[in-house]
Structures are given as structure tokens and as C-alpha cells.
Design an enzyme around this catalytic site. Sequence first.
Site, PDB file in Angstrom:
ATOM      1  CD  GLU A  16      -3.050  -1.015   2.161  1.00  8.12           C
ATOM      2  OE1 GLU A  16      -4.145  -0.490   1.929  1.00  8.12           O
ATOM      3  OE2 GLU A  16      -2.738  -1.485   3.277  1.00  8.12           O
ATOM      4  CG  ASP A 211     -12.859  -3.534  -2.576  1.00 14.84           C
ATOM      5  OD1 ASP A 211     -13.911  -3.323  -1.969  1.00 14.84           O
ATOM      6  OD2 ASP A 211     -11.736  -3.463  -2.045  1.00 14.84           O
TER       7      ASP A 211
END
Length: 249
Positions: A16, A211
Amino acid sequence: MARALHIGVLGAMPEEIGSDLSHLQQLRSEQHGDLTIHHGTWGEGIRLSLAWSGWGKVSAARAATRLLSSAPDIDLLLFTGVAGGADPSLKQWDVVLANAVVQHDMDSRPLFPRFTLPALNRAQLNPESSWLTWASRALAQAAQAGELDEFGSPSTGLIATGDRFICDSAVLDTLREALPGLKAVEMEGAAVAQVAEQEGMPWLVLRVISDGADASAAQSFGDFIQVYDRRAWCLLQALLSRAEQAPQR
């Protein structure tokens, strides 16, 4: 001469932030139990202290506390990574900079209203306007310059944090109803913001949509994060390369 900017950077997973630490010079590391904190410089002397916290609010709060203790002269604490999209208009790779965060699983009713953090007597936390303006402007400039072509449109909005990976449309709909204007959901940002607020430290939460927080979220997240690892540093670099515009502490 002004002191060099020092930014503390946290992400839940190495992917990340960008797991390759070769972006940093003068790299050194220190160990705190199972948490590794990396210190280094970037570019013209910008200082970075960086760690991967692990998932969830407790891990994130612990990492934030350790990071601030190991580098007390940090100017800004930034949590970055991916998130589920709560706003139907958002698409995968869109960038969301939080102008407010909330812990969606905090509920101490009837003693306090839902979402209120008793320690601060507030439900939503807001970053300092000067840092938010800097980061928002830097991301817009980077996008206009073509530096973020692999990402979608940057925007600001409300991000909700809780100790649950949301992959159920009904749960997401309930949160949208309770939190008007909700942009994204994740598992760490508002916990880091609370630690920063209580420590008197400016903070930002920067997320990229991975998502739709629906039934396909797990598969989408798993596929996305592998690609994101190769691109994550680009987003951070968009801010670092405009450090001269950052507020002075």
C-alpha cells in the site's frame, strides 16, 4: 534556513506504500517487537519515517504511536493505501483524500451519540485545513501534469474506518444511510487520525479505490493489491515533489 520537512507514512501492508525501499536514501531501520520503522531521506533532504502497521484499528493505532515516539519531530502523519468504494460514482483506481474520517463501528449509545469518540467528544475528525489544501492541490497538479495517469480522478470526502472488511452491499447501504456523503470504507485511517489528534499531530488519510465493498470485493482486492504495489510510490511522490508548498510547523 527552514528545517527539512519530515513526514511519517503508514500503510497497512507493504504493497500500500510500495514495498521497494530503494526510493529512500540514508536508510536505517529500528525494531519494536514485530513492527519495523524505516527512516530515510528522499529528494532534496525530505525526511521520511515509514512503517507497515498491519490490518485493523488496533494495529494502526499502535504503529502510529510507535512512529511518533521514534520520530518526535514529524511534521505530518500520513496514512495511505487502498479502500472500498462507498460512493457509486467512484471507480477502481480513483483517489480519495479524506476531508473527514469516522469510526463506523464506534457506538457507545446511550452514553454518547453513535460514532462519537468519547475521548474527543466528536464523531468525525477533520485534518487541518492547511495540510488538506496542500495535499489536494498537489494531487490535482500531479494529475494535470500527467504524473498520475495510472490513477483515476482525485477527490476529497468522508472515509469511514472499522474492524470489518466490507463485502456485503446491504451493510454498505446501511452505512451510506447513516453517513451521508460517504466516499470510502477501510480499516485503519480514522484510528490513526484519533491518535494524531490526541498527540497534537497534523494528519492526512489518502486512499485509492480497490473494490466496490460488495460481493466481489475479496477477489477485486486480491487482484488489485498486486498491481498497486508497483504504482503506490507514484502517489506518494506526487506529494513529496511538492513539499516546498507544504505548511510550515
